[in-house]
Design a protein around this motif. Structure first.
Motif, mmCIF file in Angstrom:
data_model
loop_
_atom_site.group_PDB
_atom_site.id
_atom_site.type_symbol
_atom_site.label_atom_id
_atom_site.label_comp_id
_atom_site.label_asym_id
_atom_site.label_seq_id
_atom_site.Cartn_x
_atom_site.Cartn_y
_atom_site.Cartn_z
ATOM 1 N N CYS A 22 0.863 -1.176 0.000
ATOM 2 C CA CYS A 22 0.000 0.000 0.000
ATOM 3 C C CYS A 22 0.903 1.230 0.000
ATOM 4 O O CYS A 22 1.631 1.469 0.957
ATOM 5 N N VAL A 23 0.848 1.978 -1.086
ATOM 6 C CA VAL A 23 1.639 3.199 -1.194
ATOM 7 C C VAL A 23 0.786 4.367 -0.713
ATOM 8 O O VAL A 23 -0.332 4.565 -1.189
ATOM 9 N N VAL A 24 1.329 5.123 0.234
ATOM 10 C CA VAL A 24 0.616 6.252 0.831
ATOM 11 C C VAL A 24 1.245 7.553 0.343
ATOM 12 O O VAL A 24 2.460 7.720 0.430
ATOM 13 N N SER A 25 0.425 8.444 -0.164
ATOM 14 C CA SER A 25 0.953 9.727 -0.619
ATOM 15 C C SER A 25 0.079 10.868 -0.120
ATOM 16 O O SER A 25 -1.093 10.666 0.218
ATOM 17 N N GLY A 26 0.653 12.064 -0.062
ATOM 18 C CA GLY A 26 -0.091 13.234 0.363
ATOM 19 C C GLY A 26 -0.444 13.241 1.840
ATOM 20 O O GLY A 26 -1.302 14.014 2.275
ATOM 21 N N ALA A 72 6.524 -1.668 7.342
ATOM 22 C CA ALA A 72 6.522 -0.404 6.605
ATOM 23 C C ALA A 72 7.912 -0.073 6.112
ATOM 24 O O ALA A 72 8.908 -0.412 6.764
ATOM 25 N N ASP A 73 7.972 0.541 4.975
ATOM 26 C CA ASP A 73 9.217 1.094 4.441
ATOM 27 C C ASP A 73 8.984 2.596 4.332
ATOM 28 O O ASP A 73 8.377 3.074 3.371
ATOM 29 N N TYR A 80 3.272 -2.878 4.037
ATOM 30 C CA TYR A 80 3.133 -4.202 3.468
ATOM 31 C C TYR A 80 2.314 -5.094 4.394
ATOM 32 O O TYR A 80 2.280 -4.881 5.600
ATOM 33 N N LEU A 81 1.708 -6.085 3.802
ATOM 34 C CA LEU A 81 1.048 -7.127 4.574
ATOM 35 C C LEU A 81 1.509 -8.461 4.008
ATOM 36 O O LEU A 81 1.102 -8.852 2.919
ATOM 37 N N GLN A 82 2.412 -9.092 4.748
ATOM 38 C CA GLN A 82 2.890 -10.409 4.345
ATOM 39 C C GLN A 82 1.943 -11.451 4.901
ATOM 40 O O GLN A 82 1.738 -11.513 6.120
ATOM 41 N N MET A 83 1.387 -12.255 4.026
ATOM 42 C CA MET A 83 0.392 -13.239 4.428
ATOM 43 C C MET A 83 0.935 -14.631 4.126
ATOM 44 O O MET A 83 1.330 -14.919 2.992
#
Length: 126
Positions: A22-26, A72-73, A80-83
């Motif tokens: 999931c890329v978060v921006s703004g 998170a990076d 990320y969600l590693q499943m």
């Protein structure tokens, strides 16, 4: 404008693994929580995990504990969600969401998250 964009969904056999991004921006808030939610067909949306910025802690709902890992990076503004050990019951649309200035404690309910991604589909055939 805050945007959350999920990716990485797909179909995987039971017992397999998948990693969502999931890329978060703004997003410029000092205090926030990021959460993963999912919704199966005909069911209500449910929480999967959350990360709280001011505690630095990640929490997991019982149904995924020991199998899913949220990370998170910060340099890439990506969570990320590693499943792993996926089960047919994990099938659904997975969403990432952001909550500003969350209260202390466990993950907030979905109604307190102000920003949502469009979702990514995960299918684990039975």
């Amino acid at each position: 404008e805050v945007q959350l964009v999920e990716s990485g969904g797909g179909s995987v056999q039971a017992g397999g693994s998948l990693t969502l991004s999931c890329v978060v921006s703004g997003f410029t808030f000092d205090d926030y929580a990021l959460g993963w939610f999912r919704q199966a067909p005909g069911k209500e949306r449910e929480g999967v995990s959350c990360y709280k910025r001011h505690t630095g802690k990640t929490h997991y709902y019982e149904s995924v504990k020991g199998r899913f890992t949220m990370s998170a990076d910060n340099g890439k503004n990506t969570v990320y969600l590693q499943m792993t050990s996926l089960e047919p019951e994990d099938t659904g649309t997975y969403y990432c969401a952001a909550e500003t200035y969350p209260i202390d404690g466990y993950c907030s309910g979905s109604n307190l998250y102000e920003y949502w991604g469009q979702g990514t589909q995960v299918t684990v055939p039975s």
